[in-house]
Design an enzyme around this catalytic site. Structure first.
Site, mmCIF file in Angstrom:
data_model
loop_
_atom_site.group_PDB
_atom_site.id
_atom_site.type_symbol
_atom_site.label_atom_id
_atom_site.label_comp_id
_atom_site.label_asym_id
_atom_site.label_seq_id
_atom_site.Cartn_x
_atom_site.Cartn_y
_atom_site.Cartn_z
ATOM 1 N N LYS A 1 -17.768 -5.644 -3.626
ATOM 2 C CA LYS A 1 -18.194 -6.790 -4.438
ATOM 3 C C LYS A 1 -17.169 -7.108 -5.520
ATOM 4 O O LYS A 1 -16.472 -6.210 -6.027
ATOM 5 C CB LYS A 1 -19.560 -6.467 -5.046
ATOM 6 C CG LYS A 1 -20.268 -7.625 -5.726
ATOM 7 C CD LYS A 1 -21.640 -7.171 -6.208
ATOM 8 C CE LYS A 1 -22.394 -8.244 -6.975
ATOM 9 N NZ LYS A 1 -23.718 -7.750 -7.432
ATOM 10 N N SER B 1 -27.498 -10.465 -6.595
ATOM 11 C CA SER B 1 -26.166 -11.028 -6.743
ATOM 12 C C SER B 1 -25.146 -10.484 -5.741
ATOM 13 O O SER B 1 -24.030 -10.996 -5.673
ATOM 14 C CB SER B 1 -25.666 -10.785 -8.169
ATOM 15 O OG SER B 1 -25.522 -9.406 -8.444
ATOM 16 N N SER C 1 -30.171 -6.656 -7.402
ATOM 17 C CA SER C 1 -29.060 -7.372 -6.765
ATOM 18 C C SER C 1 -28.511 -6.749 -5.490
ATOM 19 O O SER C 1 -27.706 -7.372 -4.805
ATOM 20 C CB SER C 1 -27.913 -7.547 -7.769
ATOM 21 O OG SER C 1 -28.260 -8.478 -8.753
#
Length: 470
Positions: free
Chosen positions: A80, A155, A179
């Protein structure tokens, strides 16, 4: 028919050892699939095929010598965009962030590099990871492979989309209020939020003690493999655990027979739950009875800790945007700016009250609950994936605040307990549902063991995900 794309991380190592398959072949296949799907999905913010192929070639040489670095040597992974990777920028979903390359790996990336994993790229996220959906001013909208008119959640949005399509086997995300688990549920993959500190972080998130790092994968075994590597200690994170993680893969054995399990269909909250999600998750919880667990419907008695979350979250957003002037803020996600401005008005005493007293009270309540029950089961989310370009669904009674449709995830960031989302079926519209399995702090191995038992008893219909728009 078995294809490279259908193989898990656990299956690759033996094939490399027998020379039936090579890391270079696997990397090339993954890169070709990324090229095929990326225009429709938009899951990557950094791609560097030359880096991936060089890492794959180095791994292949080690396997040919019979000297691999471990079971993840040659396994393709993604990371990420809020996790540092040496040589690649870390922009956290923000168009204002510097595109200068990070000088060093963060702990998770460092451990994966040491294990010989192949880095395919960095995945998309909303700006500073502030919300549970997958759009940002930097990369635009990330889409759900099951239906590209819906979002994958956030997220860790790009990570989940990649996991669903097997664009790499292991995808490292972060989870400050759900997330990892939110997108895992929306995309039909396994997503683990470990106990806080089990996976070290650096730089430290502005969300502080809410923020966890964890993997998204297509199988529980791959999650366990990833945790054995990224759970290693790192001196840069003073809040992280200093003991080495157990063998999570070996810990998957044993099932759930005799465990005391609480099924909580709404976590005791007044939350509208989609009827299909309710039915699918209740059926998954019922599988634990079939597996020999002692299952009771029981609520932990939590009052919704939304005010505690909002205080900590808004203060973290204010810190993230500290020094960003008004003109620059006009180029940022307006919702993030509003949350940061709220955080700027929070008194220090209120922050400390939430950080210490409120958080501790909730953690103590859950610790006492787990004295009675080994595990807690809930729906991961009360609804299936909804239309892209929105922070909340157009209908369903959740209002305009994205945290209102994630009430089952963020309490366990506050308590710092391990929680995993496991896919448990599809709605009539063909969208995945997730069951959340929660354990007491430090019981990550037990949570994964329960997830493995459910996965074996109720295998998720794993097909080549149809990238489609409806």
């Amino acid at each position: 028919m078995t294809t490279i794309a259908s193989l898990s991380a656990a299956e690759l190592g033996p094939l490399y050892a027998s020379r039936e398959l090579s890391p270079v072949e696997v990397a090339k296949d993954a890169l070709a699939r990324i090229e095929r799907f990326e225009p429709d999905i938009n899951a990557f913010v950094v791609r560097d095929d030359s880096v991936a192929l060089a890492m794959a070639e180095a791994s292949q040489a080690r396997w040919l010598k019979g000297d691999p670095l471990g079971p993840l040597d040659g396994v393709p992974v993604t990371i990420k965009d809020n996790i540092a990777v040496a040589g690649w920028p870390m922009r956290r979903g923000s168009a204002l962030a510097s595109d200068a390359p990070s000088p060093e790996d963060g702990p998770a990336a460092a451990r994966l590099r040491e294990a010989g994993a192949v880095f395919l790229g960095k995945t998309t996220m909303p700006e500073y990871g502030w919300k549970g959906v997958g759009d940002s001013p930097l990369s635009g909208i990330t889409r759900n492979p099951w239906n590209t008119s819906t979002g994958p959640g956030g997220s860790s949005s790009g990570a989940a989309a990649c996991a669903a399509l097997n664009l790499g086997c292991i995808h490292i995300g972060t989870d400050g209020a759900g997330s990892v688990r939110i997108p895992a549920a929306f995309t039909g993959v396994v997503g683990l939020k470990p106990s806080y500190g089990r996976v070290p972080a650096w730089p430290i998130s502005t969300m502080g003690f809410l923020a966890h790092l964890g993997p998204l994968t297509r199988t529980v075994t791959d999650t366990a493999l990833a945790m054995k590597v990224i759970g290693q200690p790192d001196e840069r994170d003073m809040t992280a655990m200093t003991n080495r993680p157990p063998d999570y893969v070996d810990g998957l054995k044993g099932g759930v027979r005799g465990l005391r399990v609480a099924w909580s269909p709404q976590l005791g909250l007044d939350v509208p739950v989609d009827p299909e999600i309710a039915a699918l998750t209740r059926a998954a919880a019922g599988a634990f009875t079939e597996l020999g667990a002692i299952v009771e419907e029981a609520e932990p008695g939590l009052a919704d800790p939304i005010e505690t979350l909002t205080t900590l979250w808004a203060a973290g957003a204010a810190l993230a945007l500290r020094g960003v002037d008004a003109q620059a803020r006009d180029r940022m996600d307006a919702g993030l700016v509003a949350v940061a401005e709220l955080g700027e008005r929070i008194p220090a005493s209120a922050y400390v009250e939430a950080l210490l007293n409120q958080r501790n009270a909730l953690a103590l309540q859950m610790a006492r609950f787990h004295a009675r029950y080994d595990l807690l089961l809930t729906p991961t989310l009360p609804l299936p994936a909804f239309a892209v370009g929105r922070n909340t669904p157009a209908d369903g009674g959740y209002g305009e605040d994205w945290t209102r449709w994630t009430p089952f995830t963020y309490p366990f960031n506050i308590t710092q307990q391990p929680a995993v989302s496991v896919p448990c079926g599809l709605t009539a519209a063909g969208l995945p549902a997730g069951l959340q399995i929660v354990g007491a702090f430090g019981k990550d191995a037990l949570v994964l063991r329960a997830a493995a038992a459910l996965e074996q008893a109720r295998p998720f219909a794993r097909v080549d995900v149809p990238v489609k728009s409806v």
